[in-house]
Structures are given as structure tokens and as C-alpha cells.
Design a protein around this motif. Structure first.
Motif, PDB file in Angstrom:
ATOM      1  N   GLU A 239     -70.506  19.926 -30.483  1.00 60.89           N
ATOM      2  CA  GLU A 239     -70.545  20.999 -29.489  1.00 60.89           C
ATOM      3  C   GLU A 239     -69.340  21.923 -29.619  1.00 60.89           C
ATOM      4  N   ASN A 240     -69.586  23.173 -29.232  1.00 59.89           N
ATOM      5  CA  ASN A 240     -68.530  24.192 -29.234  1.00 59.89           C
ATOM      6  C   ASN A 240     -67.878  24.362 -30.606  1.00 59.89           C
ATOM      7  N   THR A 241     -68.708  24.163 -31.641  1.00 58.31           N
ATOM      8  CA  THR A 241     -68.251  24.363 -33.011  1.00 58.31           C
ATOM      9  C   THR A 241     -69.014  25.516 -33.635  1.00 58.31           C
ATOM     10  N   CYS A 242     -68.294  26.368 -34.313  1.00 61.31           N
ATOM     11  CA  CYS A 242     -68.899  27.496 -35.019  1.00 61.31           C
ATOM     12  C   CYS A 242     -68.824  27.201 -36.519  1.00 61.31           C
ATOM     13  N   HIS A 307     -68.770  37.715 -32.130  1.00 65.39           N
ATOM     14  CA  HIS A 307     -70.211  37.493 -32.003  1.00 65.39           C
ATOM     15  C   HIS A 307     -70.482  36.146 -31.330  1.00 65.39           C
ATOM     16  N   TYR A 308     -69.709  35.126 -31.690  1.00 61.42           N
ATOM     17  CA  TYR A 308     -69.863  33.813 -31.064  1.00 61.42           C
ATOM     18  C   TYR A 308     -69.626  33.912 -29.555  1.00 61.42           C
ATOM     19  N   LYS A 309     -68.561  34.595 -29.170  1.00 60.40           N
ATOM     20  CA  LYS A 309     -68.247  34.717 -27.743  1.00 60.40           C
ATOM     21  C   LYS A 309     -69.326  35.511 -27.007  1.00 60.40           C
ATOM     22  N   LEU A 310     -69.903  36.497 -27.667  1.00 58.41           N
ATOM     23  CA  LEU A 310     -70.976  37.286 -27.064  1.00 58.41           C
ATOM     24  C   LEU A 310     -72.174  36.398 -26.713  1.00 58.41           C
ATOM     25  N   ILE A 311     -72.427  35.403 -27.560  1.00 55.47           N
ATOM     26  CA  ILE A 311     -73.563  34.505 -27.353  1.00 55.47           C
ATOM     27  C   ILE A 311     -73.227  33.394 -26.371  1.00 55.47           C
ATOM     28  N   ARG A 312     -72.051  32.762 -26.566  1.00 58.14           N
ATOM     29  CA  ARG A 312     -71.715  31.562 -25.792  1.00 58.14           C
ATOM     30  C   ARG A 312     -70.790  31.824 -24.606  1.00 58.14           C
ATOM     31  N   LYS A 313     -70.293  33.048 -24.474  1.00 57.23           N
ATOM     32  CA  LYS A 313     -69.419  33.443 -23.353  1.00 57.23           C
ATOM     33  C   LYS A 313     -68.021  32.834 -23.432  1.00 57.23           C
ATOM     34  N   HIS A 314     -67.711  32.190 -24.536  1.00 61.48           N
ATOM     35  CA  HIS A 314     -66.361  31.650 -24.735  1.00 61.48           C
ATOM     36  C   HIS A 314     -66.157  31.466 -26.239  1.00 61.48           C
ATOM     37  N   TYR A 315     -64.918  31.276 -26.647  1.00 61.25           N
ATOM     38  CA  TYR A 315     -64.632  31.038 -28.056  1.00 61.25           C
ATOM     39  C   TYR A 315     -64.876  29.566 -28.386  1.00 61.25           C
ATOM     40  N   PRO A 316     -65.116  29.236 -29.645  1.00 57.87           N
ATOM     41  CA  PRO A 316     -65.345  27.830 -30.011  1.00 57.87           C
ATOM     42  C   PRO A 316     -64.056  27.015 -29.950  1.00 57.87           C
ATOM     43  N   ASP A 317     -64.221  25.712 -29.800  1.00 60.10           N
ATOM     44  CA  ASP A 317     -63.072  24.807 -29.875  1.00 60.10           C
ATOM     45  C   ASP A 317     -62.729  24.507 -31.335  1.00 60.10           C
ATOM     46  N   ARG A 318     -63.739  24.608 -32.183  1.00 58.47           N
ATOM     47  CA  ARG A 318     -63.547  24.278 -33.600  1.00 58.47           C
ATOM     48  C   ARG A 318     -64.306  25.287 -34.457  1.00 58.47           C
ATOM     49  N   ILE A 319     -63.729  25.651 -35.596  1.00 61.20           N
ATOM     50  CA  ILE A 319     -64.426  26.527 -36.536  1.00 61.20           C
ATOM     51  C   ILE A 319     -64.391  25.884 -37.916  1.00 61.20           C
ATOM     52  N   VAL A 320     -65.552  25.880 -38.567  1.00 65.04           N
ATOM     53  CA  VAL A 320     -65.695  25.314 -39.902  1.00 65.04           C
ATOM     54  C   VAL A 320     -66.173  26.425 -40.831  1.00 65.04           C
ATOM     55  N   ILE A 321     -65.432  26.684 -41.890  1.00 62.73           N
ATOM     56  CA  ILE A 321     -65.819  27.697 -42.864  1.00 62.73           C
ATOM     57  C   ILE A 321     -66.239  27.010 -44.159  1.00 62.73           C
ATOM     58  N   HIS A 322     -67.460  27.302 -44.599  1.00 65.67           N
ATOM     59  CA  HIS A 322     -67.929  26.890 -45.920  1.00 65.67           C
ATOM     60  C   HIS A 322     -67.881  28.130 -46.809  1.00 65.67           C
ATOM     61  N   LYS A 323     -67.223  28.032 -47.928  1.00 65.41           N
ATOM     62  CA  LYS A 323     -67.088  29.183 -48.808  1.00 65.41           C
ATOM     63  C   LYS A 323     -67.597  28.830 -50.206  1.00 65.41           C
ATOM     64  N   SER A 324     -68.265  29.800 -50.844  1.00 62.42           N
ATOM     65  CA  SER A 324     -68.877  29.553 -52.150  1.00 62.42           C
ATOM     66  C   SER A 324     -67.891  29.718 -53.297  1.00 62.42           C
ATOM     67  N   SER A 344     -59.189  23.647 -33.510  1.00 55.08           N
ATOM     68  CA  SER A 344     -59.409  22.840 -34.709  1.00 55.08           C
ATOM     69  C   SER A 344     -60.080  23.681 -35.789  1.00 55.08           C
ATOM     70  N   LYS A 345     -59.597  23.549 -37.024  1.00 57.37           N
ATOM     71  CA  LYS A 345     -60.104  24.375 -38.128  1.00 57.37           C
ATOM     72  C   LYS A 345     -60.311  23.530 -39.380  1.00 57.37           C
ATOM     73  N   ASP A 346     -61.435  23.807 -40.078  1.00 61.17           N
ATOM     74  CA  ASP A 346     -61.693  23.195 -41.375  1.00 61.17           C
ATOM     75  C   ASP A 346     -62.193  24.291 -42.308  1.00 61.17           C
ATOM     76  N   PHE A 347     -61.406  24.622 -43.317  1.00 62.25           N
ATOM     77  CA  PHE A 347     -61.767  25.658 -44.280  1.00 62.25           C
ATOM     78  C   PHE A 347     -62.075  24.955 -45.608  1.00 62.25           C
ATOM     79  N   ILE A 348     -63.331  25.034 -46.033  1.00 58.70           N
ATOM     80  CA  ILE A 348     -63.820  24.195 -47.126  1.00 58.70           C
ATOM     81  C   ILE A 348     -64.500  25.042 -48.205  1.00 58.70           C
ATOM     82  N   ASP A 410     -58.385  19.915 -40.306  1.00 60.78           N
ATOM     83  CA  ASP A 410     -57.896  19.327 -39.063  1.00 60.78           C
ATOM     84  C   ASP A 410     -58.697  18.090 -38.671  1.00 60.78           C
ATOM     85  N   THR A 411     -59.863  17.892 -39.285  1.00 59.28           N
ATOM     86  CA  THR A 411     -60.636  16.673 -39.054  1.00 59.28           C
ATOM     87  C   THR A 411     -60.653  15.891 -40.362  1.00 59.28           C
TER      88      THR A 411
END
Length: 470
Positions: A239-242, A307-324, A344-348, A410-411
């Protein structure tokens, strides 16, 4: 790397489960759809659904389209023996186990006739005129008092004789530098109309998948577009993860111009596509591997969070980026700057690799096998391989792993890889048990093909929903 691989550990990630109607759970999309029915958008009941289908095409292509869909009314067995990954199509009718059906009505049909073909031949650009013709017909159908939920555009074979086509084994209609198929998706997106494009060879089932797979993929893809919502979701995403997939595409007609694309997934199962700004890329050492500047990376990620805040009305607690591709220092700083207030952040980076494991049995490595280096600086995740629930490996060549490399973590890498494996089961345009790449990247690449067209650059507000592009 060689020294690191002297110390490694192996984990096994269980096959992710999928959630269907009324909380039904299955490992296989087709099995779950038959047993429980799809998740209907805006409804959690078992109510039977009916979706209205419009058609644009010649008299012949419309007749063939109806004939194809009539063949979907009855059960369709796979060619050869029934396999755990080749599920018979159950039939789409009033008693369907899928709990929905498609209905046609002459009121939602528009025929492209001989007079139209003569006008196309006389036009300065037959392909441009064909696009205008389809746009006119879409508008006419949607102006009906009760419009359909989707329009099937069945390409008349005459288009391939009249319009400019690519010189390939499987000809593609061209509109200048653009692809005709993609241009239709763009114009329909602007009109807010979901479409299903069917080529002549699909109507004849020539050079396509077998009939049962064609039925599964067309029907489920159209369900997603008709209800504008996913027919299944994962049983669990945090939950609350983008979750964000970052990829790039080359703009047609612009030799050194690239654009970034962000594919967003939420724990609810919703997904959105955001196009980043264009930028110049002319790096002689890495000509085909574009990267963002610090400013562009910060701008793109700020766009995602807004855009996330526009949909969920708040910012996420965690963001995960998958990059090619791997994160360069400037990109990394830009993404960090934009997400400095996220807990919390995970950039992968997720890349293909030649890493393989060999077993002492006649079957390959288990799908879900994860090889981790001692300090978790890198992982190798097998998203293909032997699947216990199928009791086989539905493939031919020896499976190779995806290279999973964290740049910010971070995880745990195990948790990140468990999520990546889950995302290999969320392409609603494909009913096979899994894909090799997670949809965070595979879907953004598909959308990138549409957004790369020259016409896309002229559209200020590209819609964010995947079902307009598939």
C-alpha cells in the motif's frame, strides 16, 4: 563481479497469485477467469455483463469479423493436447463461464464501400485520407444515442493495395514516417474511444497464433478496454507505493531526439502512462542507450509524484523505479532530489543477461529462482523456467536470468525481486501465465511505439490510460 560470485546465496520466490471476482485466487489468468470470472470495473458482484461492439470496415471485413466472433461463442480447444498453459477457451455467450458477452448491432456499424475506395485512390495521400475516413466513422458511431463500448476497426484488404505500405514480409500501412495502426490509436485516444484493430490475416487466422489463443487474447484485451479497468490484479502489492517503469523511445524524423516514458502502477491495480519531455541524445560512446540529465530526471519524477497525488490525494510512502538501463550519476541525483521527501526508495535497473543455471534433472531451473551476491549488490532473477503449478517448462531454450541491480535500496533486494516477478503477470493484453519482463517496462515499450509517431508530438494532452494505446 567474479570475486562477488564466489559468495552467493539462492532464494526461491513462490509463483505470485492473481485476484479475480469476489476474491477468487488463481496462479493462472485463464483458469482464474473461468473459475471466478473477471474483476469488473466498479463492481464486485457476479452480475453478468454485456458489452456493445461497433465495427468499421468493408462489407467483407465486417462479415469476416462477425464470423470470427461467432466462432468465439463456442468452446475452442487448443491444437494438439491440452496443456496446463494452453487452456481451452470456454466460449463467449449468454451462459459463458467468463460472465460477459459481446453484442453487435447494425446501428454501430460503418461500411467503407467502393465509393470510399475510389476517393482514397484519388486522394493526394491515400493513407492520410484513410485516417480521416476512419475518424469520421468513429465520430458518427459515437454520436448515436446509445454508443458502443469499443469500436473494432477491421482493416479492409483494399487498404493494402491503395495505401503506401512498408516493404516487409508482413506489410504495414505507412502515413509518411508514421505507422497507420499507431496513428489510429492516437486519433481514437483523442476522441476518448477504445479501439481494437484487426488485420486481414487475423480474420483468416493466417500466420497467427492458434484459434484458442487468438480468442483468449482478443476477448480479454477487449474486456479491459470495454470496461476501462483490469480484469485481474495481484493479491498483494504494498500500500501507498508508487511503482514506476522508466524507458525511452526515439522520436521519428528526429535523428538525435529521444523522449522518456514513465509507466505507473499502484497497489490498487491501476496503471497510467506519462510521457516525459523530449531531449537531445548524441553520445558517440552510447548512441542507443539514452540517459536523462539531472534536471530532466528531477522533472520527470516530479511529474510522476504530482500525478500520483492527483489520484490518491497524498504522496506515496514508498517509490520503486524500474529502469531499462543503469542509472547514471546525473539521473540518480535528479531522481533523488525529486523524491527527497519520500520515506522509502528503491531505484532498480532491470537488464537481460546471459546468466544461466543448469540442473541435474531433465527440467531447467525453477521460475522464481533468485541468485544474490553476498552483499546484495546485484541479483539474477529467473522469470522464466520450470513452473511447479504447470508441472513443466513452457519454453524451448535454456532460461536466462534478468540482472537486477539496485542503485538505491531502502528495502531488501529479495522483496524488490518478489515484486518484479509479480509484475510479469499483469499484462492484460496477454493471457499467458507470465511474461519475461515486468509490465513496468514491457508495457512502456509498447506505448513508446505509439508515442514515437510524429503526430504524437503535436498532441498536447496525451491520455494516461494504457487501454487507449494497446
Amino acid at each position: 563481479m567474479k570475486n562477488e560470485m564466489n559468495y552467493f546465496k539462492i532464494e526461491y520466490i513462490q509463483e505470485p497469485q492473481l485476484l479475480f471476482n469476489e476474491g477468487g485466487i488463481s496462479l493462472n489468468p485463464c483458469v482464474g477467469l473461468i473459475k471466478y470470472g473477471p474483476r469488473f470495473a466498479g463492481s464486485s458482484t457476479t452480475e453478468f455483463k454485456t458489452f456493445k461492439i461497433g465495427i468499421i470496415g468493408s462489407s467483407k471485413s465486417i462479415a469476416l469479423t462477425k464470423h470470427l466472433f461467432e466462432s468465439f461463442y463456442m468452446k475452442i480447444l487448443p491444437d494438439g493436447d491440452i496443456k496446463p498453459w494452453k487452456i481451452p477457451f470456454p466460449g463467449l455467450n449468454a451462459n459463458s463461464k467468463l460472465r460477459f458477452e459481446f453484442i453487435f448491432n447494425p446501428e454501430w456499424e460503418s461500411i467503407i464501400d467502393s465509393f470510399d475506395f475510389e476517393n482514397l485512390k484519388a486522394a493526394q495521400s491515400s493513407s492520410e485520407r484513410a485516417l480521416e475516413l476512419i475518424k469520421e466513422r468513429i465520430i458518427t458511431i459515437y454520436e448515436k444515442e446509445t454508443p458502443p463500448d469499443i469500436i473494432v476497426i477491421s482493416f479492409p484488404i483494399e487498404f493494402y493495395y491503395i495505401c503506401e505500405c512498408s516493404d516487409t514480409k508482413k506489410p504495414m500501412i505507412k502515413v509518411g514516417l508514421d505507422d497507420f495502426h499507431n496513428r489510429i490509436k492516437l486519433l481514437a485516444m483523442q476522441l476518448k474511444v477504445p479501439t481494437q484493430i484487426i488485420r486481414p490475416e487475423t480474420l483468416q487466422l493466417e500466420g497467427t497464433q492458434e484459434r484458442s489463443l487468438v480468442a483468449w487474447n482478443i476477448v480479454v484485451g477487449m474486456l479491459y478496454k470495454c470496461q476501462r479497468g483490469h480484469p485481474w490484479k495481484l493479491t498483494h502489492l504494498e500500500e501507498n507505493t508508487c511503482y514506476v517503469g522508466i524507458s525511452f523511445f526515439k522520436e521519428k524524423g528526429e535523428e538525435t531526439r529521444r523522449a522518456s516514458l514513465a509507466q505507473i502502477f499502484l497497489d490498487t491495480g491501476e496503471s497510467f502512462v506519462l510521457r516525459g519531455e523530449s531531449f537531445s541524445w548524441a553520445n558517440k560512446d552510447y548512441p542507443n542507450s539514452p540517459h536523462l540529465s539531472e534536471e530532466d530526471a528531477q522533472r520527470l519524477m516530479s511529474y510522476v509524484l504530482t500525478h500520483y497525488k492527483l489520484i490518491r490525494k497524498h504522496y506515496p510512502d514508498r517509490i520503486v523505479i524500474h529502469k531499462s538501463s543503469n542509472f547514471w550519476d546525473d539521473e540518480l541525483e535528479g531522481f533523488k532530489s525529486a523524491t527527497k521527501n519520500i520515506k522509502s526508495k528503491d531505484f532498480i535497473s532491470i537488464l537481460p543477461s546471459d546468466f544461466k543455471l543448469f540442473t541435474q534433472t531433465s527440467y531447467p531451473v525453477l521460475r522464481g529462482t533468485l541468485v544474490l551476491t553476498k552483499n546484495e549488490s546485484i541479483g539474477f532473477l529467473f522469470t522464466t523456467g520450470f513452473v511447479p503449478s504447470l508441472k513443466t517448462y513452457p519454453g524451448f531454450s535454456i532460461p536466462s536470468a534478468l540482472q537486477i541491480k539496485p542503485f538505491v535500496l531502502d528495502t531488501s533486494l529479495l522483496k524488490v525481486c518478489r515484486e518484479i516477478l509479480s509484475f510479469t503477470k499483469l499484462d492484460w493484453n496477454n493471457t499467458f501465465v507470465y511474461s519475461k519482463m515486468p509490465v513496468t517496462l514491457s508495457v512502456s515499450r509498447k506505448v513508446g511505439h505509439v508515442m514515437s509517431e510524429t503526430e504524437a508530438k503535436r498532441i498536447c494532452n496525451l491520455d494516461t490510460h494504457y487501454y487507449f494505446y494497446m
